[in-house]
Scaffold this motif. Structure first.
Motif, PDB file in Angstrom:
ATOM      1  N   ARG A  12      -5.946   0.323   0.778  1.00 40.63           N
ATOM      2  CA  ARG A  12      -5.989  -1.040   1.307  1.00 40.63           C
ATOM      3  C   ARG A  12      -6.856  -1.957   0.439  1.00 40.63           C
ATOM      4  N   ALA A  39      -5.002  -2.747  -2.852  1.00 43.52           N
ATOM      5  CA  ALA A  39      -3.906  -3.695  -2.625  1.00 43.52           C
ATOM      6  C   ALA A  39      -4.463  -5.090  -2.384  1.00 43.52           C
ATOM      7  N   GLU A  87       0.839  -1.201   0.000  1.00 44.28           N
ATOM      8  CA  GLU A  87       0.000   0.000   0.000  1.00 44.28           C
ATOM      9  C   GLU A  87       0.875   1.253   0.000  1.00 44.28           C
TER      10      GLU A  87
END
Length: 143
Positions: free
Chosen positions: A64, A67, A57
């Motif tokens: 988040r 990712a 990240e």
């Protein structure tokens, strides 16, 4: 001021051209998008480091949820394993598979080819200046 004479337009158009050229040189492997391939490459380039999702990240400046999606796709494509960490059961270390390392070897050659294309006709001083300016722009965007 014409839109074509703005920093944002220049960055976006170069990014599009780079993406297109890199796809010509080396399409992403099965189970990976372009960004997934970059993440996989980073993990393969740093086998000595224990890397986690939060590192991805931060390094790639992604959220988040983004990712998580890329890592899930890499894992589903057999390019990544998540291993539990003894010291903290919540953490999962990101480990590229042998398949990922094999794909990455091919990509390394293509990445060097791309870098040669990008820097053709530029002096070391121009490259250093570009990196310094782009670093400042990135810092501005991170505020």
């Amino acid at each position: 001021m014409h839109r074509q004479h703005t920093v944002g337009f220049a960055i976006r158009s170069m990014s599009n051209l780079m993406r297109r050229k890199m796809f010509e040189l080396a399409p992403p492997p099965d189970g990976a998008t372009e960004m997934g391939g970059q993440i996989m490459g980073f993990l393969c380039d740093h086998p000595e480091r224990e890397l986690y999702q939060r590192d991805v990240e931060e390094i790639f400046c992604i959220r988040r949820s983004t990712a998580s999606r890329f890592l899930r796709d890499l894992e589903g494509g057999g390019l990544l394993r998540r291993e539990s960490v003894e010291s903290d059961a919540r953490l999962k270390r990101l480990v590229p598979t042998q398949k990922a390392r094999d794909v990455h070897e091919n990509y390394k050659c293509k990445t060097q080819e791309m870098e040669a294309i990008l820097t053709d006709g530029l002096t070391r001083e121009e490259i250093d200046q570009f990196l310094a300016v782009s670093g400042k722009i990135r810092k501005n965007l991170s505020r």
